[in-house]
Design a protein around this motif. Sequence first.
Motif, PDB file in Angstrom:
ATOM      1  N   ASP A   1       0.823  -1.207   0.000  1.00 14.21           N
ATOM      2  CA  ASP A   1       0.000   0.000   0.000  1.00 14.21           C
ATOM      3  C   ASP A   1       0.863   1.266   0.000  1.00 14.21           C
ATOM      4  O   ASP A   1       1.259   1.762   1.047  1.00 14.21           O
ATOM      5  N   ALA A   2       1.102   1.797  -1.193  1.00 16.66           N
ATOM      6  CA  ALA A   2       1.998   2.952  -1.303  1.00 16.66           C
ATOM      7  C   ALA A   2       1.408   4.189  -0.645  1.00 16.66           C
ATOM      8  O   ALA A   2       2.121   4.992  -0.054  1.00 16.66           O
ATOM      9  N   LYS A   3       0.090   4.321  -0.723  1.00 13.17           N
ATOM     10  CA  LYS A   3      -0.547   5.517  -0.121  1.00 13.17           C
ATOM     11  C   LYS A   3      -0.342   5.493   1.386  1.00 13.17           C
ATOM     12  O   LYS A   3      -0.067   6.521   2.005  1.00 13.17           O
ATOM     13  N   GLU A   4      -0.452   4.304   1.960  1.00 18.98           N
ATOM     14  CA  GLU A   4      -0.243   4.146   3.399  1.00 18.98           C
ATOM     15  C   GLU A   4       1.217   4.469   3.753  1.00 18.98           C
ATOM     16  O   GLU A   4       1.505   5.179   4.716  1.00 18.98           O
ATOM     17  N   LEU A   5       2.132   3.956   2.936  1.00 19.55           N
ATOM     18  CA  LEU A   5       3.559   4.196   3.170  1.00 19.55           C
ATOM     19  C   LEU A   5       3.867   5.694   3.162  1.00 19.55           C
ATOM     20  O   LEU A   5       4.643   6.192   3.971  1.00 19.55           O
ATOM     21  N   MET A   6       3.236   6.419   2.241  1.00 20.55           N
ATOM     22  CA  MET A   6       3.570   7.833   2.059  1.00 20.55           C
ATOM     23  C   MET A   6       2.719   8.773   2.917  1.00 20.55           C
ATOM     24  O   MET A   6       2.946   9.976   2.927  1.00 20.55           O
ATOM     25  N   LYS A   7       1.752   8.197   3.633  1.00 24.22           N
ATOM     26  CA  LYS A   7       0.872   9.024   4.464  1.00 24.22           C
ATOM     27  C   LYS A   7       1.703   9.799   5.488  1.00 24.22           C
ATOM     28  O   LYS A   7       2.542   9.219   6.179  1.00 24.22           O
ATOM     29  N   ASN A   8       1.486  11.056   5.574  1.00 26.13           N
ATOM     30  CA  ASN A   8       2.185  11.932   6.547  1.00 26.13           C
ATOM     31  C   ASN A   8       3.683  12.087   6.313  1.00 26.13           C
ATOM     32  O   ASN A   8       4.381  12.637   7.154  1.00 26.13           O
ATOM     33  N   ILE A   9       4.200  11.556   5.198  1.00 23.32           N
ATOM     34  CA  ILE A   9       5.639  11.715   4.942  1.00 23.32           C
ATOM     35  C   ILE A   9       5.876  13.101   4.344  1.00 23.32           C
ATOM     36  O   ILE A   9       5.314  13.460   3.311  1.00 23.32           O
ATOM     37  N   SER A  10       6.723  13.882   5.026  1.00 19.24           N
ATOM     38  CA  SER A  10       6.977  15.230   4.514  1.00 19.24           C
ATOM     39  C   SER A  10       8.435  15.406   4.112  1.00 19.24           C
ATOM     40  O   SER A  10       8.833  16.485   3.658  1.00 19.24           O
ATOM     41  N   ARG A  11       9.232  14.358   4.295  1.00 20.34           N
ATOM     42  CA  ARG A  11      10.653  14.492   3.984  1.00 20.34           C
ATOM     43  C   ARG A  11      11.228  13.092   3.730  1.00 20.34           C
ATOM     44  O   ARG A  11      10.831  12.124   4.371  1.00 20.34           O
TER      45      ARG A  11
END
Length: 326
Positions: free
Chosen positions: A40-50
């Motif tokens: 789940d790429a969306k889950e992986l990238m959730k809240n990632i800002s850096r």
Amino acid sequence: EKCGYSHFMLKEIMEQPEAVRKTISPRLVNREIVLEELNDAKELMKNISRIYIVACGSAYHVGMVGKYAWEKLLHIPVEACLASEFRYSEPLLGESSLVIVISQSGETLDSMAALREAKRKGSKVLSIVNVMGSSIARESDYVLYTWAGPEIAVATTKAYTTQMVLLLMLGNYLTKQLNRIEQDEYAAIIRELQSLPEKISVILNNLEHYQKTAANYFNHNSIFYIGRNLDYALGLEGSLKLKEKSLSNIVEVKSRGAEVIALTTELTVNQIGSQASEMFVIPKTHLLLQPVLGVIPLQLFAYYVALNRGCDIDKPRNLAKSVTVE
Ligand code: F6R
């Protein structure tokens, strides 16, 4: 074992079309990049800002290309860090940072230490590794394998190109999953990804040219590699401007008595050709994928220069394949 080649390095350079194909093709399904490893790429990238890309040596150079490509693709800050410095530079780790570790061997101590520090501080770690079951692969939250096969020569070649291709695929995959890329652009990248192995073969079909050029230059005291930052990050107009600039650099260097070997694409052969003593020409491809092809002439040139100088090619002095001590 060297299959008729005089060195593992040359054998591994020649294996690149196949290594790149093996790394790309299982992950291209119906003109889509599919990375099952990430579910789940969306889950992986959730809240990632850096994002931090951390590695040593050549793998760090891959990270430097990644920084430019990923910022352009994902529109979030990406930093490429030398693993040996990472722990000491107080990186902003935590749940909002994603750490990508790149390592052929999966055993480099500094990269391993960076991974552990990232996990300790609560960041997710995704690694790009060539050796299955290696320490870095085992301790990462997610692993993407480069399918380069065993790399014996100390100087990395096919592991480098496969790392580059996989990092660029991953960037394109994430931007697609996050709806941050235009469909046309994405389709163009997919097409070019598919044709990379063939284009690498085109470069490798011309070994004599690199052999001859190296024979002409091997006894120079110094060779400088000059280039502006990865101009693809700047878009077409910026790229055009930078090319004009690099052209004036060539004129400048020549006027100071140096000879110039230019690495260029088919598109700019005429512009560059009149100024350079020698040219290494790579096939045209998408700007973001250019570094994958650009490195091949440089590997060949290095190989033949070393051969002319009588160096120990597969095991250069004072270098180990993976550095597992501090
Ligand atoms: C250079 C070279 C080294 C490695 C570096 C990282 O040709 O091979 O600079 O890139 O030691 O090694 P890995 O990728 O195994 O972590």
